[in-house]
Design an enzyme around this catalytic site. Sequence first.
Site, PDB file in Angstrom:
ATOM      1  N   VAL A   1      46.758  45.775  46.430  1.00 18.93           N
ATOM      2  CA  VAL A   1      45.622  46.582  46.888  1.00 18.93           C
ATOM      3  C   VAL A   1      44.886  45.902  48.036  1.00 18.93           C
ATOM      4  O   VAL A   1      44.219  46.561  48.841  1.00 18.93           O
ATOM      5  CB  VAL A   1      44.660  46.833  45.708  1.00 18.93           C
ATOM      6  N   LYS A   2      45.003  44.579  48.133  1.00 18.35           N
ATOM      7  CA  LYS A   2      44.249  43.820  49.128  1.00 18.35           C
ATOM      8  C   LYS A   2      44.676  44.124  50.559  1.00 18.35           C
ATOM      9  O   LYS A   2      43.950  43.807  51.509  1.00 18.35           O
ATOM     10  CB  LYS A   2      44.387  42.321  48.853  1.00 18.35           C
TER      11      LYS A   2
END
Length: 455
Positions: free
Chosen positions: A43-44
């Site tokens: 997700v980063k």
Amino acid sequence: MDYAENILGTIGNTPMVKMNVLTAELPCLVLAKYETFNPGNSVKDRMALQMIEDAEAAGILKPGGTIIEGTSGNTGMGLALAAIIKGYKMVCVISDKQSKEKMDILRAVGSEVVVCPTDVEPDDPRSYYSTSKRLAEETPNSWYVNQYDNPSNCKAHFNSTGPEIWEQTDGKVTHFVVGVGTGGTISGVGSYLKMKNPNVKIWGIDTYGSVFKKYKETGIFDENEIYSYITEGIGEDILPLNVNFSIIDGFTKVTDKDAAVYTRRLAKEEGMFLGNSAGAAVKGLLQLNEEGKFGPDDVVVVLFHDHGSRYVGKMFNDEWMRERGFLDEKVTVAEDLIKSHIDKPLITVKTEELVSHAIKRMRDYKISQIPVEDITGFVGSVDEADLFRAYMEDQNIADRPIKNVMGAQYPIVNRKAPIAEVSKLITKENNAVLVDLGDSNYHIITKHDVISAIS
């Protein structure tokens, strides 16, 4: 033709997947926002690109510059991919509790990796927070990202992750559940969902050793809650500006063991090969359900941060799990106690060897007890506490033979001796037992082995 101009064009628009097995007891629909489909498997990637683009627009990240960030690995990966495409250098400062796989992956994509100790205060100059800031001050034409306090972190999830969840659930989402570290995901997504529907509940998953849950509930930053923990990517010993506590309805804490166990169960029972925080999120879901947080008409979205490939040497490794008492194996007899180190040789010392030899072996093998033997067999023992006391009384002891300082011989038990029998033999005066495995093969059972078995 349908293609992305570069790898950064594939960030976002990740799938939503229904969970079926581990959440079968929940009365509601549970959907997983599956973020491993991002190019950096995390997700980063979303906020990494947003932070870089905003820094470029503000003129604080200049052509040919160096990006510096303290990271648990995933943000570093997202930043590294963007740095490759945009022509920047990347320095990732990472704590030593992060998996070796994460460090290797960061190096594989061209990042310089600086490893810092975990068990230090945030303002300690050795911490990865302080080291990141120092490197940014010392490096010409550099930019310190500071994902914890950088508002572009939340912005990325308000602009992309939140809208995707709303659209993929057709606006029917009632709860959002996610592990909290920097706070960007929960605050950004939470802000968007509550803007669309103020009744959506936002739940954070915390870990023991972190300050979030108590701070949310009491407003107290309790330093007594801060201690080292194993779970990666969630929890903090600081209060990042990106954690918007007014958006979060509450937290539930998950143990290191439960996080690890459920990470493995996700792979084996749902076919979801995910990272450590995913296991924590699933266990957190079950805990929230036990508290009556979900009903039959609810649509619960849980976000899974990263990929299991970054944890193959940890949660997906039986020996690693066994060493920490995370495998629920039946331990009934002596040989069960030494499964985690049965492949390692028994380290001994001879009666005529010098005390310095025993000290060196303890240091080299990171052990505290050593059996003493002569040509007849085992005749004594050496314990680090006894050696320390002897050294304090006579600093020349290091050059004297072991037989002058050795203690009583460790008791010897059969490999099938019941664990209760072994436990009785380990006392304040006797810190170990030898187990006879047959064919002149012996191994050592220490107090640590017994404690690990019953924890």
